[in-house]
Design an enzyme around this catalytic site. Structure first.
Site, PDB file in Angstrom:
ATOM      1  N   ARG A 161       0.805  -1.222   0.000  1.00 56.84           N
ATOM      2  CA  ARG A 161       0.000   0.000   0.000  1.00 56.84           C
ATOM      3  C   ARG A 161       0.838   1.270   0.000  1.00 56.84           C
ATOM      4  O   ARG A 161       0.300   2.369  -0.179  1.00 56.84           O
ATOM      5  CB  ARG A 161      -1.041  -0.044   1.128  1.00 56.84           C
ATOM      6  CG  ARG A 161      -2.170  -1.045   0.821  1.00 56.84           C
ATOM      7  CD  ARG A 161      -3.216  -1.044   1.908  1.00 56.84           C
ATOM      8  NE  ARG A 161      -2.634  -1.256   3.198  1.00 56.84           N
ATOM      9  CZ  ARG A 161      -2.447  -2.439   3.776  1.00 56.84           C
ATOM     10  NH1 ARG A 161      -2.837  -3.530   3.149  1.00 56.84           N
ATOM     11  NH2 ARG A 161      -1.884  -2.531   4.954  1.00 56.84           N
ATOM     12  N   GLU A 198       7.064  -9.975  15.177  1.00 62.48           N
ATOM     13  CA  GLU A 198       6.657 -10.498  16.481  1.00 62.48           C
ATOM     14  C   GLU A 198       6.665 -12.037  16.451  1.00 62.48           C
ATOM     15  O   GLU A 198       7.137 -12.698  17.364  1.00 62.48           O
ATOM     16  CB  GLU A 198       5.268  -9.968  16.810  1.00 62.48           C
ATOM     17  CG  GLU A 198       4.998  -9.980  18.290  1.00 62.48           C
ATOM     18  CD  GLU A 198       3.677  -9.303  18.593  1.00 62.48           C
ATOM     19  OE1 GLU A 198       3.185  -8.527  17.759  1.00 62.48           O
ATOM     20  OE2 GLU A 198       3.148  -9.579  19.691  1.00 62.48           O
TER      21      GLU A 198
HETATM   22  P1  AMP Z   1       4.319  -1.993  11.224  1.00 69.14           P
HETATM   23  O1  AMP Z   1       3.788  -2.678  12.448  1.00 69.14           O
HETATM   24  O2  AMP Z   1       4.448  -0.494  11.410  1.00 69.14           O
HETATM   25  O3  AMP Z   1       5.603  -2.606  10.777  1.00 69.14           O
HETATM   26  O4  AMP Z   1       3.233  -2.224  10.111  1.00 69.14           O
HETATM   27  C1  AMP Z   1       3.539  -2.972   9.016  1.00 69.14           C
HETATM   28  C2  AMP Z   1       2.581  -2.858   7.852  1.00 69.14           C
HETATM   29  O5  AMP Z   1       1.352  -3.444   8.188  1.00 69.14           O
HETATM   30  C3  AMP Z   1       2.346  -1.486   7.352  1.00 69.14           C
HETATM   31  O6  AMP Z   1       2.731  -1.529   5.994  1.00 69.14           O
HETATM   32  C4  AMP Z   1       0.860  -1.272   7.444  1.00 69.14           C
HETATM   33  O7  AMP Z   1       0.376  -0.992   6.155  1.00 69.14           O
HETATM   34  C5  AMP Z   1       0.284  -2.586   7.881  1.00 69.14           C
HETATM   35  N1  AMP Z   1      -0.519  -2.499   9.078  1.00 69.14           N
HETATM   36  C6  AMP Z   1      -0.136  -2.815  10.335  1.00 69.14           C
HETATM   37  N2  AMP Z   1      -1.136  -2.673  11.202  1.00 69.14           N
HETATM   38  C7  AMP Z   1      -2.198  -2.242  10.482  1.00 69.14           C
HETATM   39  C8  AMP Z   1      -3.564  -1.915  10.810  1.00 69.14           C
HETATM   40  N3  AMP Z   1      -4.029  -1.997  12.060  1.00 69.14           N
HETATM   41  N4  AMP Z   1      -4.356  -1.508   9.809  1.00 69.14           N
HETATM   42  C9  AMP Z   1      -3.899  -1.421   8.553  1.00 69.14           C
HETATM   43  N5  AMP Z   1      -2.645  -1.726   8.178  1.00 69.14           N
HETATM   44  C10 AMP Z   1      -1.812  -2.136   9.130  1.00 69.14           C
END
Ligand code: AMP
Length: 176
Positions: free
Chosen positions: A62, A99
């Site tokens: 995205r 995780e």
């Molecule tokens: P992160 O935990 O910051 O590494 O998140 C990793 C990826 O997962 C990012 O590219 C977000 O687009 C997606 N992502 C994580 N949590 C969410 C959520 N609650 N809703 C939508 N996308 C999420």
């Protein structure tokens, strides 16, 4: 309604997706509104223009929606970071811990060079793990990451603090 309120109104909360216990933020409805998308990319690009980037890197998948529009506004090349095995040609990769388990990301060799000043973009900032891994991959090329830009920050997950603790600038359009 302000532009921020208009953007927030587009997002849909999907409970327990893709796994039990996760409240997924579906940002895709925003892209059914070309006028709002255009304004968002202009405002976000204006926020980061002063950093004088030479490239904008989007993270699969995205980060490929708004990323090219931001790069276009900034008049810099757009570069993709993808999951392992998706990019043709010679690639440079990095594996990192999640995780549960681990993930691997790649970039095409030559798409970023050592003298680049790079901004990293993804749609949602959650824990920040993916953005920090992307930065580490870009650093392997010798290029410098000068900032991170997200459409949405999920504040309770602490990603912004984590990235800022690595002495990086974080720009987000909206926070929930
Ligand atoms: P992160 O935990 O910051 O590494 O998140 C990793 C990826 O997962 C990012 O590219 C977000 O687009 C997606 N992502 C994580 N949590 C969410 C959520 N609650 N809703 C939508 N996308 C999420």
């Amino acid at each position: 309604m302000t532009l921020r309120e208009q953007v927030l109104a587009q997002f849909i909360d999907i409970p327990n997706f893709p796994k039990e216990g996760i409240l997924f933020k579906d940002i895709l409805p925003l892209f059914q509104n070309p006028e709002i998308v255009k304004k968002v990319s202009q405002v976000l690009a204006d926020n980061i223009r002063g950093l004088n980037p030479t490239a904008l890197v989007g993270i699969e998948s995205r980060g490929f929606l708004l990323g090219p529009l931001l790069a276009q506004e900034l008049q810099v090349p757009f570069v993709c970071i993808r999951k392992k095995g998706k990019l043709p040609g010679k690639t440079i990769g990095l594996s990192y811990e999640l995780e549960y388990g681990h993930a691997e990301i790649e970039m095409q060799i030559g798409s970023i060079t050592a003298d680049d000043r790079v901004i990293v973009h993804d749609d949602v900032l959650a824990t920040g793990g993916t953005a920090i891994a992307a930065e580490a991959l870009i650093n392997k090329t010798g290029a410098q990451v000068i900032g991170h830009v997200f459409l949405l920050d999920i504040k309770s997950l602490g990603g912004k603090k984590k990235i800022e603790n690595e002495n990086q600038t974080v720009h987000t359009f909206v926070t929930v």
